[in-house]
Scaffold this motif. Structure first.
Motif, mmCIF file in Angstrom:
data_model
loop_
_atom_site.group_PDB
_atom_site.id
_atom_site.type_symbol
_atom_site.label_atom_id
_atom_site.label_comp_id
_atom_site.label_asym_id
_atom_site.label_seq_id
_atom_site.Cartn_x
_atom_site.Cartn_y
_atom_site.Cartn_z
ATOM 1 N N LEU A 72 0.844 -1.203 0.000
ATOM 2 C CA LEU A 72 0.000 0.000 0.000
ATOM 3 C C LEU A 72 0.873 1.246 0.000
ATOM 4 O O LEU A 72 2.092 1.165 0.158
ATOM 5 N N THR A 73 0.253 2.391 -0.188
ATOM 6 C CA THR A 73 0.939 3.666 -0.021
ATOM 7 C C THR A 73 0.167 4.458 1.023
ATOM 8 O O THR A 73 -1.026 4.211 1.248
ATOM 9 N N GLU A 74 0.830 5.396 1.681
ATOM 10 C CA GLU A 74 0.204 6.155 2.769
ATOM 11 C C GLU A 74 -1.046 6.880 2.266
ATOM 12 O O GLU A 74 -1.030 7.519 1.214
ATOM 13 N N GLY A 75 -2.129 6.723 3.015
ATOM 14 C CA GLY A 75 -3.370 7.395 2.646
ATOM 15 C C GLY A 75 -4.358 6.504 1.917
ATOM 16 O O GLY A 75 -5.517 6.860 1.734
ATOM 17 N N LEU A 76 -3.902 5.324 1.492
ATOM 18 C CA LEU A 76 -4.773 4.397 0.749
ATOM 19 C C LEU A 76 -5.146 3.241 1.672
ATOM 20 O O LEU A 76 -4.272 2.565 2.220
ATOM 21 N N HIS A 77 -6.448 3.018 1.860
ATOM 22 C CA HIS A 77 -6.914 1.958 2.760
ATOM 23 C C HIS A 77 -6.983 0.638 1.993
ATOM 24 O O HIS A 77 -7.333 0.619 0.810
ATOM 25 N N PRO A 78 -6.674 -0.497 2.666
ATOM 26 C CA PRO A 78 -6.747 -1.797 1.984
ATOM 27 C C PRO A 78 -8.096 -2.042 1.296
ATOM 28 O O PRO A 78 -8.157 -2.611 0.202
ATOM 29 N N ASN A 79 -9.191 -1.601 1.956
ATOM 30 C CA ASN A 79 -10.510 -1.838 1.359
ATOM 31 C C ASN A 79 -10.688 -1.087 0.042
ATOM 32 O O ASN A 79 -11.345 -1.570 -0.893
ATOM 33 N N GLN A 80 -10.115 0.128 -0.046
ATOM 34 C CA GLN A 80 -10.208 0.893 -1.301
ATOM 35 C C GLN A 80 -9.463 0.176 -2.423
ATOM 36 O O GLN A 80 -9.935 0.119 -3.562
ATOM 37 N N LEU A 81 -8.311 -0.399 -2.077
ATOM 38 C CA LEU A 81 -7.524 -1.129 -3.075
ATOM 39 C C LEU A 81 -8.255 -2.403 -3.502
ATOM 40 O O LEU A 81 -8.382 -2.685 -4.692
#
Length: 708
Positions: A169-178
């Motif tokens: 992931l990258t900072e600011g991105l939630h696993p659920n969004q990905l």
């Protein structure tokens, strides 16, 4: 350019090349975060980029432990009852919002920062059962979970995958969004894509189709599906290897089929250079020169890679190759990735070129104004035979009268399109690529599969075997005493300080501390050199060491200790466990050049991990650069060995050479067979392979099919 690409790209692929912004729920903010994650900063991330972003782990929901059985610092899924909410007090808005939960064995505090109360009360209704997934930790002896990845009720849990992939992931991105974006992206994969892999090969390896393989990795049914050696991942890895090998085969065919111009020469200039050398050529050098001269005399264009250890004599081979085309009345160019390297080459070449009557010049960013104009005028008039330089050689105003040979040093830092750009500076230009790192066979196939290969395997003349020892850091005092004895004997010593982290400032602080300690013990014989010094100061420090005014040189890792000081016979490498094998080998190569017996002391902090232990063992066993390169690949992976992670050259997104390298030869053979039967890729399988080249960003090779 982009318009031309879109016109050429088969329409069936358009859904995969659509921007992620086309997916529901991805606005400008999320698109930017995805761009950072997928390496597309500055340009829109595409659906295909997301599909090739593969998991690095998984959450296994098949086993749901009771709270009393949860191992701390692991990702778990637990069923808990919501006991109550504890919002932060009004005077401490930055304190966490805590939710108390329990099962019949223990309690779990779920904590959120900067979350809305109404949202959390809806997510965790008091008295209700909830399934939560996340990292469970111990805080003050109590079990805690901060910002769980998943929170669902019983009905929601029934729909969750039992094996849930975990992605970088990258900072600011939630696993659920990905996860949500990947699910939507999978729906965009065209159902009727033609198969580009050979049917019997797929059957032998148990490979599914392309779309099924993507679904297999992103929607695993068992933990094995998510391993790189799984059939689904291996299918995609072979696709990537095949795309790479096909692109290289197309480049090779394009270069070979375009008319070459043989350069005929008797070898008079070569003989003069050899006579001016203070040593004899090694058998490998002689063999490489013979192969290159034979290539240059042919009407087909030369594409050759020359690799070997530092100091094995590649620059001299390059000059002898240039001398052949210069004697035939034509010109040569040698391009290096940095100004320092270009000037190093020129320093070696200039006196030898002068002894043979070859007119050599250098062109980098430093040559400006009238000096630059004079060089360019002499070059286009044919008054310069050999031009050494950097990327400056690519520039439009650099015009040769008749460029016959382009020599590219450290080519993996340039990439295929740049070496083509230099080759376009003349008519039917022959190409010789140099690299100072012995390259493992699999990487030769991967990055240089369009080339013939020459290797310089001998040690430079007069090199002594270096006594290499690994010593724990708690024996530092003994090492300093050994350095004292070496200095008393009049010997010179390098002391290389560790890479503390990716920061020159931190490295410098460590080096300055060690320098101060050693200076207290040994006085003015100690000097310091580091990457933040001005060039002139650095040169002066190296000159003092070279002249023997100082005899113990402390250096940070950011500097190439590239001065040849035969009197230096001791190398201390502090925290050797933090260095790659190739780096340790390069450092050790700085000693053993003179008459003295030499010693390399690798100081390490115990206990060692398995990889570090293996590295130090190999360093003690061998000084063969080719063996060390193979082991380095096995321990580190291709991007680190070739430096592609640092240089921006595209490595692999899916294939891992340590796992999938066994498929490389098959991919190369398959690509060669395809082009032998279908050189224009116009058959049904050829059309499918064009799709493959687009998917893996090798479409530049497709343009070669229509080029003259």
């Amino acid at each position: 350019m982009l318009i031309a690409e879109n016109i050429m790209r088969p329409p069936i692929l358009n859904p995969l090349f659509a921007s992620l912004a086309a997916l529901p729920g991805i606005g400008p903010r999320l698109e930017k975060l995805f761009g950072r994650l997928l390496g597309r900063e500055g340009e829109p991330p595409r659906i295909v980029d997301l599909l090739f972003h593969l998991p690095t782990g998984f959450v296994d929901r098949r086993n749901r432990p009771k709270l009393s059985e949860v191992p701390p610092d692991t990702v778990v899924t637990v069923a808990v009852r919501v006991e109550g909410h504890r919002p932060p007090p009004p005077n401490r808005p930055r304190a966490p919002y805590n939710i108390d939960t329990s099962d019949d064995t223990n309690t779990l505090t779920i904590s959120y920062f900067n979350a809305r109360r109404d949202y959390l009360e809806k997510l965790f209704p008091a008295g209700e059962l909830r399934y939560v997934s996340g990292v469970a930790t111990l805080y003050d002896g109590h079990l805690q979970m901060v910002h769980p990845d998943r929170v669902v009720d019983e009905a929601g849990f029934a729909k969750l995958p039992l094996i849930d992939p975990v992605y970088p992931l990258t900072e600011g991105l939630h696993p659920n969004q990905l996860r949500k974006a990947i699910e939507l992206a999978l729906e965009r994969v065209p159902k009727n894509l033609s198969e580009w892999q050979d049917a019997s090969w797929r059957k032998r390896n148990g490979f599914a189709g392309f779309a099924d393989a993507l679904r297999g990795v992103h929607r695993p049914q068992s933990p094995d599906d998510i391993k790189p050696e799984s059939a689904a991942w291996s299918r995609l890895a072979y696709d990537e290897l095949l795309a790479g090998q096909l692109a290289l085969a197309l480049l090779r065919a394009h270069q070979r089929t375009r008319a070459g111009r043989g350069s005929a020469a008797e070898g008079r200039l070569r003989a003069r250079i050899i006579a001016a050398l203070p040593y004899s050529l090694t058998p490998s050098q002689q063999s490489a020169v013979t192969d290159i001269v034979a290539d240059l005399a042919q009407p087909a264009r030369m594409l050759r890679l020359l690799h070997g250890d530092v100091g094995s004599g590649k620059t001299v081979v390059a000059l002898l190759s240039a001398a052949h085309v210069i004697e035939a009345g034509r010109q040569a160019a040698l391009m290096a990735p940095t100004e320092i390297l270009a000037r190093q080459h020129f320093a070696t070449i200039a006196p030898l070129a002068a002894s043979a009557g070859i007119r050599a010049a250098i062109l980098t960013g430093r040559e400006r104004g009238r000096e630059r104009a004079e060089i360019l005028a002499a070059l286009s008039a044919g008054d310069i035979d050999l031009l050494v330089g950097t990327h400056a050689l690519f520039q439009e105003e650099v015009a040769f009268r008749d460029l016959a040979l382009a020599i590219v040093d450290e080519q993996h830092r340039f990439g295929v399109h740049q070496r083509l750009a230099l080759a376009r500076k003349g008519e039917a230009v022959d190409l010789l690529v140099l690299t100072a790192t012995p390259i493992p066979r699999t990487l030769v196939l991967t990055y240089f599969g369009d080339m013939d290969v020459s290797a310089l395997r001998e040690k430079p003349a007069g090199r002594k075997k270096v006594d290499t020892r690994a010593i724990p850091l708690d024996r530092l005092g003994e090492v300093v005493d050994a350095v004292a004895r070496a200095l008393d004997e009049g010997r010179r010593v390098y002391w290389v300080c560790p890479l503390v982290e990716e920061s020159e400032l931190v490295d410098l602080a460590a080096a300055e501390e060690r320098y101060a300690e050693l200076k207290r013990r040994f006085g003015d014989v100690v000097d310091l050199v580091h990457g933040r010094m001005r060039g002139a100061d650095k040169d002066r420090a190296m000159a003092r060491f070279s002249a023997g005014e100082t005899r113990l040189l402390v250096a940070t890792t950011v500097i190439e200790v590239g001065v040849d000081v035969p009197e230096a016979s001791v190398m201390v490498v502090e925290h050797a466990e933090r260095f790659g094998l190739a780096q340790l080998h390069q450092l050790r190569g700085r000693i053993g050049r003179g008459a003295e017996r030499s010693a390399c002391l690798l100081l390490y902090k115990a206990p060692l991990g398995e990889t570090a232990k293996a590295r130090l063992a190999i360093m003690r066993e061998t000084d063969d650069g080719f063996r060390i390169a193979e082991e380095d690949l096995r321990l580190r992976g291709e991007g680190d060995v070739l430096g592609t992670r640092q240089s921006g050259v595209p490595g692999f997104r899916i294939a891992l050479l340590e796992v999938h390298g066994k498929f490389l030869t098959a991919a190369r053979d398959d690509a060669a067979l395809v082009l032998a039967r279908d050189p224009k890729l116009s058959s049904p399988r050829g059309e499918a392979l064009r799709h493959l080249l687009y998917l893996f960003a090798r479409d530049e090779a497709i343009r070669l099919l229509g080029a003259g």
